[in-house]
Design a protein around this motif. Structure first.
Motif, PDB file in Angstrom:
ATOM      1  N   UNK A  33       0.848  -1.187   0.000  1.00  0.00           N
ATOM      2  CA  UNK A  33       0.000   0.000   0.000  1.00  0.00           C
ATOM      3  C   UNK A  33       0.886   1.239   0.000  1.00  0.00           C
ATOM      4  N   UNK A  34       0.593   2.155  -0.908  1.00  0.00           N
ATOM      5  CA  UNK A  34       1.328   3.425  -0.951  1.00  0.00           C
ATOM      6  C   UNK A  34       0.782   4.324   0.155  1.00  0.00           C
ATOM      7  N   UNK A  35       1.677   5.019   0.838  1.00  0.00           N
ATOM      8  CA  UNK A  35       1.230   5.978   1.850  1.00  0.00           C
ATOM      9  C   UNK A  35       2.301   7.043   2.021  1.00  0.00           C
ATOM     10  N   UNK A  36       1.870   8.240   2.366  1.00  0.00           N
ATOM     11  CA  UNK A  36       2.810   9.334   2.555  1.00  0.00           C
ATOM     12  C   UNK A  36       3.553   9.232   3.879  1.00  0.00           C
ATOM     13  N   UNK A  37       2.911   8.675   4.900  1.00  0.00           N
ATOM     14  CA  UNK A  37       3.515   8.575   6.228  1.00  0.00           C
ATOM     15  C   UNK A  37       3.653   7.096   6.577  1.00  0.00           C
ATOM     16  N   UNK A  90       9.695   2.839  -7.189  1.00  0.00           N
ATOM     17  CA  UNK A  90      10.710   2.939  -6.139  1.00  0.00           C
ATOM     18  C   UNK A  90      10.520   4.129  -5.189  1.00  0.00           C
ATOM     19  N   UNK A  91      10.276   5.351  -5.666  1.00  0.00           N
ATOM     20  CA  UNK A  91      10.120   6.487  -4.740  1.00  0.00           C
ATOM     21  C   UNK A  91       8.873   6.413  -3.850  1.00  0.00           C
ATOM     22  N   UNK A  92       7.943   5.537  -4.141  1.00  0.00           N
ATOM     23  CA  UNK A  92       6.710   5.445  -3.373  1.00  0.00           C
ATOM     24  C   UNK A  92       6.851   4.580  -2.121  1.00  0.00           C
ATOM     25  N   UNK A  93       7.984   3.884  -1.994  1.00  0.00           N
ATOM     26  CA  UNK A  93       8.141   2.919  -0.904  1.00  0.00           C
ATOM     27  C   UNK A  93       9.462   3.115  -0.170  1.00  0.00           C
ATOM     28  N   UNK A  94       9.449   2.860   1.136  1.00  0.00           N
ATOM     29  CA  UNK A  94      10.653   2.989   1.982  1.00  0.00           C
ATOM     30  C   UNK A  94      11.431   1.683   2.084  1.00  0.00           C
ATOM     31  N   UNK A  95      10.777   0.554   1.906  1.00  0.00           N
ATOM     32  CA  UNK A  95      11.428  -0.746   2.095  1.00  0.00           C
ATOM     33  C   UNK A  95      11.248  -1.603   0.849  1.00  0.00           C
ATOM     34  N   UNK A  96      12.367  -2.066   0.295  1.00  0.00           N
ATOM     35  CA  UNK A  96      12.344  -2.941  -0.868  1.00  0.00           C
ATOM     36  C   UNK A  96      13.045  -4.227  -0.465  1.00  0.00           C
ATOM     37  N   UNK A  97      12.290  -5.331  -0.489  1.00  0.00           N
ATOM     38  CA  UNK A  97      12.814  -6.633  -0.091  1.00  0.00           C
ATOM     39  C   UNK A  97      13.063  -7.478  -1.335  1.00  0.00           C
ATOM     40  N   UNK A 101      13.988 -11.283  -2.398  1.00  0.00           N
ATOM     41  CA  UNK A 101      14.080 -12.669  -1.956  1.00  0.00           C
ATOM     42  C   UNK A 101      14.400 -13.564  -3.136  1.00  0.00           C
ATOM     43  N   UNK A 102      14.946 -14.725  -2.840  1.00  0.00           N
ATOM     44  CA  UNK A 102      15.349 -15.655  -3.890  1.00  0.00           C
ATOM     45  C   UNK A 102      14.866 -17.048  -3.523  1.00  0.00           C
ATOM     46  N   UNK A 103      14.316 -17.741  -4.504  1.00  0.00           N
ATOM     47  CA  UNK A 103      13.942 -19.135  -4.352  1.00  0.00           C
ATOM     48  C   UNK A 103      14.416 -19.846  -5.621  1.00  0.00           C
ATOM     49  N   UNK A 104      15.565 -20.489  -5.540  1.00  0.00           N
ATOM     50  CA  UNK A 104      16.234 -21.135  -6.677  1.00  0.00           C
ATOM     51  C   UNK A 104      16.494 -20.090  -7.756  1.00  0.00           C
ATOM     52  N   UNK A 105      15.783 -20.145  -8.878  1.00  0.00           N
ATOM     53  CA  UNK A 105      16.003 -19.186  -9.966  1.00  0.00           C
ATOM     54  C   UNK A 105      14.893 -18.146 -10.063  1.00  0.00           C
ATOM     55  N   UNK A 106      14.156 -17.965  -8.987  1.00  0.00           N
ATOM     56  CA  UNK A 106      13.071 -16.994  -8.986  1.00  0.00           C
ATOM     57  C   UNK A 106      13.361 -15.908  -7.949  1.00  0.00           C
ATOM     58  N   UNK A 107      13.419 -14.670  -8.403  1.00  0.00           N
ATOM     59  CA  UNK A 107      13.653 -13.527  -7.519  1.00  0.00           C
ATOM     60  C   UNK A 107      12.341 -12.773  -7.348  1.00  0.00           C
ATOM     61  N   UNK A 108      12.021 -12.421  -6.106  1.00  0.00           N
ATOM     62  CA  UNK A 108      10.831 -11.648  -5.814  1.00  0.00           C
ATOM     63  C   UNK A 108      11.257 -10.319  -5.219  1.00  0.00           C
ATOM     64  N   UNK A 109      10.770  -9.249  -5.804  1.00  0.00           N
ATOM     65  CA  UNK A 109      11.041  -7.910  -5.294  1.00  0.00           C
ATOM     66  C   UNK A 109       9.732  -7.382  -4.713  1.00  0.00           C
ATOM     67  N   UNK A 110       9.755  -7.075  -3.427  1.00  0.00           N
ATOM     68  CA  UNK A 110       8.562  -6.578  -2.747  1.00  0.00           C
ATOM     69  C   UNK A 110       8.792  -5.128  -2.332  1.00  0.00           C
ATOM     70  N   UNK A 111       7.929  -4.253  -2.812  1.00  0.00           N
ATOM     71  CA  UNK A 111       7.961  -2.842  -2.467  1.00  0.00           C
ATOM     72  C   UNK A 111       6.912  -2.618  -1.386  1.00  0.00           C
ATOM     73  N   UNK A 112       7.311  -2.068  -0.233  1.00  0.00           N
ATOM     74  CA  UNK A 112       6.371  -1.879   0.863  1.00  0.00           C
ATOM     75  C   UNK A 112       6.787  -0.692   1.726  1.00  0.00           C
ATOM     76  N   UNK A 113       5.872  -0.252   2.582  1.00  0.00           N
ATOM     77  CA  UNK A 113       6.165   0.806   3.543  1.00  0.00           C
ATOM     78  C   UNK A 113       6.161   0.288   4.966  1.00  0.00           C
ATOM     79  N   UNK A 114       6.256  -1.026   5.119  1.00  0.00           N
ATOM     80  CA  UNK A 114       6.291  -1.662   6.434  1.00  0.00           C
ATOM     81  C   UNK A 114       7.570  -2.469   6.585  1.00  0.00           C
ATOM     82  N   UNK A 115       8.339  -2.171   7.610  1.00  0.00           N
ATOM     83  CA  UNK A 115       9.564  -2.928   7.899  1.00  0.00           C
ATOM     84  C   UNK A 115       9.174  -4.291   8.441  1.00  0.00           C
ATOM     85  N   UNK A 116       9.876  -5.311   8.017  1.00  0.00           N
ATOM     86  CA  UNK A 116       9.647  -6.676   8.507  1.00  0.00           C
ATOM     87  C   UNK A 116      10.597  -6.986   9.645  1.00  0.00           C
TER      88      UNK A 116
END
Length: 144
Positions: free
Chosen positions: A29-33, A117-124, A126-141
């Motif tokens: 979810x995009x959010x300003x704060x 990219x500018x809409x999110x503070x945290x970019x995760x 992850x890798x599973x064998x040959x599959x990369x997942x990029x998660x854009x979020x505003x919540x730290x894990x």
């Protein structure tokens, strides 16, 4: 003609044997704060209040040389391995108003989405064998 058939068969087996590398993106979810406590603590600790700064975090299944280029700067260039108990590999702060390119083992190149990219503070990443997942979020894990 038989030589041509052998060459075609050789290349067919060669390409079938090669595994393809896939990349997928997920958007939060995009959010300003950024409103959760964990996120605010990280932003404060690393002085990332600036809207042009984000965190790039590598999560699971890495045992690779990771290179991160941010515009003209080299941010990370090291062999990194995931701490299996945590699911965490490495992290860095990036400027999200510049191109961000991730290179894995000097082979696989992943370019982050410049529009999102500018809409999110945290970019995760992850890798599973040959599959990369990029998660854009505003919540730290949490990794503990």
């Amino acid at each position: 003609m038989k030589i041509v058939n052998k060459i075609i068969c050789f290349f067919s087996f060669f390409f079938i044997g090669c595994s393809t590398v896939k990349t997928s993106e997920k958007y939060g979810v995009e959010m300003n704060v950024v409103d959760n406590v964990r996120s605010r603590v990280l932003i404060e600790k690393f002085n990332a209040y600036d809207k042009n700064k984000s965190f790039l975090i590598f999560t699971s299944e890495f045992k690779n040389v990771i290179t991160v280029k941010n515009g003209d700067s080299l941010v990370i260039n090291k062999k990194a391995e995931t701490a299996s108990m945590l699911g965490f590999t490495t992290a860095c702060t990036i400027f999200n108003n510049k191109n961000v390119i991730i290179i894995i083992d000097n082979k696989k190149e992943i370019k982050l989405n410049e529009v999102q990219l500018p809409k999110y503070k945290f970019i995760y990443v992850g890798k599973d064998k040959n599959h990369y997942t990029i998660e854009y979020t505003n919540h730290a894990k949490s990794f503990l």
